[in-house]
Write a protein that holds these residues in place. Structure first.
Motif, PDB file in Angstrom:
ATOM      1  N   ILE A   2      30.387  47.606  57.271  1.00  0.00           N
ATOM      2  CA  ILE A   2      31.216  46.428  57.048  1.00  0.00           C
ATOM      3  C   ILE A   2      31.014  45.898  55.630  1.00  0.00           C
ATOM      4  CG2 ILE A   2      29.464  44.839  57.960  1.00  0.00           C
ATOM      5  CD1 ILE A   2      33.255  44.430  58.402  1.00  0.00           C
ATOM      6  N   VAL A   3      29.798  46.039  55.089  1.00  0.00           N
ATOM      7  CA  VAL A   3      29.509  45.557  53.733  1.00  0.00           C
ATOM      8  C   VAL A   3      30.297  46.362  52.704  1.00  0.00           C
ATOM      9  CG1 VAL A   3      27.702  45.273  52.002  1.00  0.00           C
ATOM     10  CG2 VAL A   3      27.237  44.738  54.401  1.00  0.00           C
ATOM     11  N   GLU A   4      30.281  47.686  52.844  1.00  0.00           N
ATOM     12  CA  GLU A   4      31.031  48.545  51.922  1.00  0.00           C
ATOM     13  C   GLU A   4      32.536  48.284  52.035  1.00  0.00           C
ATOM     14  OE1 GLU A   4      27.146  49.716  51.883  1.00  0.00           O
ATOM     15  OE2 GLU A   4      28.407  49.609  53.664  1.00  0.00           O
ATOM     16  N   LEU A   5      32.992  48.000  53.262  1.00  0.00           N
ATOM     17  CA  LEU A   5      34.402  47.690  53.459  1.00  0.00           C
ATOM     18  C   LEU A   5      34.782  46.409  52.715  1.00  0.00           C
ATOM     19  CD1 LEU A   5      37.079  48.395  54.889  1.00  0.00           C
ATOM     20  CD2 LEU A   5      36.287  47.036  56.853  1.00  0.00           C
ATOM     21  N   GLY A   6      33.906  45.407  52.779  1.00  0.00           N
ATOM     22  CA  GLY A   6      34.164  44.159  52.063  1.00  0.00           C
ATOM     23  C   GLY A   6      34.216  44.360  50.563  1.00  0.00           C
ATOM     24  N   TYR A   8      34.923  47.165  48.982  1.00  0.00           N
ATOM     25  CA  TYR A   8      36.134  47.937  48.692  1.00  0.00           C
ATOM     26  C   TYR A   8      37.374  47.035  48.728  1.00  0.00           C
ATOM     27  CZ  TYR A   8      39.753  51.524  49.122  1.00  0.00           C
ATOM     28  OH  TYR A   8      40.868  52.303  48.938  1.00  0.00           O
ATOM     29  N   ALA A   9      37.395  46.089  49.668  1.00  0.00           N
ATOM     30  CA  ALA A   9      38.534  45.168  49.772  1.00  0.00           C
ATOM     31  C   ALA A   9      38.663  44.324  48.510  1.00  0.00           C
ATOM     32  CB  ALA A   9      38.379  44.278  51.000  1.00  0.00           C
ATOM     33  N   LEU A  10      37.528  43.908  47.928  1.00  0.00           N
ATOM     34  CA  LEU A  10      37.578  43.137  46.686  1.00  0.00           C
ATOM     35  C   LEU A  10      38.134  43.969  45.539  1.00  0.00           C
ATOM     36  CD1 LEU A  10      34.334  40.951  46.428  1.00  0.00           C
ATOM     37  CD2 LEU A  10      36.665  40.235  46.934  1.00  0.00           C
ATOM     38  N   VAL A  50      41.145  39.728  50.345  1.00  0.00           N
ATOM     39  CA  VAL A  50      40.023  38.831  50.069  1.00  0.00           C
ATOM     40  C   VAL A  50      39.484  38.240  51.374  1.00  0.00           C
ATOM     41  CG1 VAL A  50      39.276  36.746  48.858  1.00  0.00           C
ATOM     42  CG2 VAL A  50      40.866  38.315  47.757  1.00  0.00           C
ATOM     43  N   LEU A  51      40.389  37.944  52.319  1.00  0.00           N
ATOM     44  CA  LEU A  51      39.950  37.451  53.626  1.00  0.00           C
ATOM     45  C   LEU A  51      39.065  38.488  54.313  1.00  0.00           C
ATOM     46  CD1 LEU A  51      40.070  35.331  55.889  1.00  0.00           C
ATOM     47  CD2 LEU A  51      42.156  36.458  56.719  1.00  0.00           C
ATOM     48  N   LEU A  52      39.427  39.762  54.232  1.00  0.00           N
ATOM     49  CA  LEU A  52      38.617  40.831  54.813  1.00  0.00           C
ATOM     50  C   LEU A  52      37.230  40.861  54.168  1.00  0.00           C
ATOM     51  CD1 LEU A  52      38.291  43.330  56.615  1.00  0.00           C
ATOM     52  CD2 LEU A  52      39.373  44.682  54.796  1.00  0.00           C
ATOM     53  N   ALA A  53      37.174  40.698  52.859  1.00  0.00           N
ATOM     54  CA  ALA A  53      35.881  40.677  52.168  1.00  0.00           C
ATOM     55  C   ALA A  53      35.049  39.481  52.613  1.00  0.00           C
ATOM     56  CB  ALA A  53      36.101  40.649  50.660  1.00  0.00           C
ATOM     57  N   ILE A 100      37.785  32.178  45.439  1.00  0.00           N
ATOM     58  CA  ILE A 100      38.887  33.140  45.284  1.00  0.00           C
ATOM     59  C   ILE A 100      39.726  33.201  46.553  1.00  0.00           C
ATOM     60  CG2 ILE A 100      39.431  35.581  44.891  1.00  0.00           C
ATOM     61  CD1 ILE A 100      36.834  35.734  43.242  1.00  0.00           C
ATOM     62  N   LEU A 101      39.069  33.101  47.722  1.00  0.00           N
ATOM     63  CA  LEU A 101      39.823  33.124  48.984  1.00  0.00           C
ATOM     64  C   LEU A 101      40.813  31.965  49.039  1.00  0.00           C
ATOM     65  CD1 LEU A 101      40.301  34.253  51.847  1.00  0.00           C
ATOM     66  CD2 LEU A 101      38.441  32.747  52.636  1.00  0.00           C
TER      67      LEU A 101
END
Length: 661
Positions: A2-6, A8-10, A50-53, A100-101
């Motif tokens: 989940i951390v890497e996904l966040g 990557y989302a940024l 950004v919400l996903l991050a 930023i969100l």
């Protein structure tokens, strides 16, 4: 994962922001509808990325994933869940992600609700939002990555700063950022209008709701921060003119001026150039506040970062956006048409007077805040600019402004009758005068200025009620008709009255607590007693207590009046287990609008305890007033005339136009 996904989302959000910042502008220049249509889609996409991050970082905090450096530095497995969640924004990296969100959230709102906006203005405004988004995403990814991993992962975290483990700090930053970042929409509309060369009453109609929403959130955020500092820091004060407090207060002052200026522009197409300039200044002050908090130039309980590299990066953002905005304004200002004319005695004139005092007050706070920093940077000399300077400069500017507030809503547009308005305010003036006399009579030895200050608060309250009464026809029509007129008043009229009424309530609280509060510092042993105001406190002794992630020593005080005990106040000295950092938990007893405030100090060698006791009459009016002001802003937002964009033409009118062709 989940951390890497966040993370990557940024990165993806940055890529989308770069596209959004370029192609829509090209589309507006070429009048290419396809390229301009990319802006809303990109804005919504950026928001969800950004919400996903943000969700990914929140999950890391909730699950106490200490392999994430940010979580390890600011969380602990024993911390209550509410503080695990608020810990996400209780640090530099997480708070920037929240910043930023909110920024992309406002962009998405413009994309969703801006259907009536001209395509070019909408595309350019969202592109400017994307410029800001891309700049801060670069900043986060390069200097403040919240997803940085640790290997090996620590077993336990270092815990959140203890003074931030409070409900007030769970609410204060999001509200403050909604205000700070909300003004970015006004800034983006101003830059987009300068690019497009179109500034008119419709532009003001689109800007005003966003200004009102940001102002409302910032009002609530500042009030929440003030109350948190009041009860959490144990110092008994509600405002200290701290540079970081000033950094949030300056956008509020400028935003208040912008709100009134935009009203003049919408109603009379006047003050066009000034309104655009205020939109730029207000968000520039928000960026300045971000720089002060995160650059390391200030030492404050509010400051997040001390890394000079981050400060230089934000300073670069500050220079680019503020310098670029003012340069564009200077290039375009000469080509902008002047607005309509009006007499000095008119509602427009009253609002110009409002702007004059508010902007001067903003400049005063700005000078007092930045002068010590500039002097130290240039000469190395350190000076302190504290409450005495601000009280002597800011206070006198507010007096004529507060006296003039009730006149504004009662004056007619274009040309008003000052004598007629003064006659309508006779009752308000009479009640205010009687209040001043009552304060002097009942509060023996009360300072004359305190009596006049409280009378001024009553003047604001009665003036706002007079405005509603006059609009409803009080004294000119019978009660039934007056009630129907009252119910039919636009919500913005009620919102304005509530905002001015709330200001009056806050003024009463500020003056009363400044003039009539008492402070006592004494050493007490078990069974000892002291007097504060009309109350007697008996010290019942200290006892230990244990919380989820702290231990504390509580002091209990029995409170009595005229020999009869009616309450108990508990204050504490608390030690948080992980950081071994002490905090003071003040004991506060609210009695009507007043408060008895007790703070424990250190123990003395002879077995006593240092105790500070304040009696603060009418102190809650300070925050009750700000709540009323915020409610006034919310009520105004629900006015059906306050729309985002120009009203759409009805089907009948559109059909008639087609037949005419």
């Amino acid at each position: 994962m989940i951390v890497e996904l966040g993370h990557y989302a940024l990165v993806m959000a940055l890529a989308v922001a770069l596209i959004q910042s370029v192609l829509p502008v090209i589309g507006s220049i070429r009048q290419d509808a396809g390229l301009m249509a990319l802006a809303p889609a990109a804005a919504v996409t950026s928001f969800f990325l950004v919400l996903l991050a943000f969700i990914a970082l929140t999950v890391s905090y909730v699950t106490s994933d200490f392999s994430v450096q940010n979580v390890w530095e600011n969380s602990h497995s024993l911390k209550p869940m509410i503080y695990k969640i608020s810990g996400v924004w209780g640090n530099h990296e997480g708070s920037m992600l929240l910043w930023i969100l909110i920024l992309v959230f406002f962009s998405a709102l413009v994309a969703f609700f801006g259907g009536n906006l001209p395509a070019a203005l909408k595309a350019n405004a969202l592109a400017v939002q994307a410029w800001i988004t891309a700049a801060f995403l670069f900043f986060v990814l390069l200097t403040s990555n919240p997803f940085q991993r640790l290997n090996p992962a620590p077993i336990e975290g270092r815990d959140l700063n203890p003074i931030l483990q409070d409900v007030g700090l769970a609410i204060h930053p999001p509200l403050l950022y909604l205000g700070y970042v909300g003004f970015s929409i006004c800034f983006s509309f101003a830059i987009a209008a300068l690019i497009d060369g179109r500034i008119d009453a419709a532009w003001a109609r689109w800007v005003r709701p966003w200004t009102l929403a940001a102002w409302t959130a910032l009002t609530a955020g500042i009030a929440m921060g003030s109350y948190w500092a009041y009860y959490e820091l144990g110092w008994g004060g509600w405002w200290f003119w701290d540079p970081v407090e000033n950094a949030s207060f300056m956008p509020w002052l400028a935003g208040t001026a912008l709100l009134h200026s935009a009203l003049v522009m919408e109603k009379r197409e006047a003050l066009k150039i000034w309104t655009v300039l205020l939109a730029i200044i207000t968000f520039s002050l928000s960026l300045l506040g971000t720089f002060l908090v995160r650059s390391g130039v200030l030492t404050s309980v509010h400051a997040f970062a001390t890394d000079p590299t981050r400060g230089v990066f934000i300073l670069g953002i500050l220079v680019v956006f503020i310098g670029g905005a003012f340069s564009l304004f200077a290039l375009r200002a000469q080509s902008l048409k002047q607005g309509g004319l009006f007499a000095p005695i008119s509602r427009e004139g009253a609002l110009v007077l409002n702007n004059l005092f508010l902007t001067t007050a903003t400049l005063t706070v700005l000078v007092g805040t930045l002068y010590p920093l500039v002097l130290e940077a240039v000469t190395g000399s350190k000076i302190s600019v504290g409450p005495p300077f601000f009280n002597l400069t800011f206070g006198p500017l507010m007096v004529p402004l507060l006296l003039a507030v009730p006149f504004g809503p009662l004056l007619a547009w274009k040309r008003g009758d000052l004598l007629a308005v003064s006659q309508r305010l006779y009752a308000a003036a009479g009640v205010s005068l009687l209040t001043a006399l009552a304060v002097v009579y009942f509060a023996t030895g009360a300072p004359v200025l305190a009596a006049l200050g409280i009378a001024m608060g009553v003047w604001l309250i009665c003036g706002s009620l007079t405005d509603l009464a006059y609009r409803a026809g009080a004294g000119r029509v019978d009660l039934q008709v007056m009630w129907q007129r009252f119910k039919g008043l636009p919500r913005s009229a009620f919102g304005t009255a509530l905002a001015h009424l709330g200001l009056g309530v806050s003024v009463i609280g500020i003056v009363a607590v400044t003039a009539f509060s008492t402070e006592l510092v004494t050493t007490m042993k078990q069974g000892g007693q002291t007097v504060s105001g009309p109350y007697t406190l008996v010290f019942e002794g200290l006892r230990p207590n244990t919380g989820p992630n702290y231990t504390e020593l509580q002091g209990r005080f029995a409170v009595s009046r005229d020999g009869e005990q009616f309450a108990t106040v508990t204050s504490a000295k608390r030690i948080y287990t992980a950081r071994r950092m002490p905090t003071t938990e003040a004991g506060i007893l609210t009695i009507g609008p007043s408060q008895l405030y007790v703070s424990l100090g250190d123990e003395t060698p002879d077995g006593g305890t240092v105790v500070r006791v304040w009696w603060k009459p009418w102190v809650t009016f300070i925050w009750i007033g700000t709540i009323i002001m915020s409610v006034g802003g919310i009520v105004s937002l629900f006015d059906r005339r306050l729309r985002v964009g120009a009203p759409a033409a009805s089907r009948k009118r559109a059909a008639a136009a087609e037949q005419a062709i």
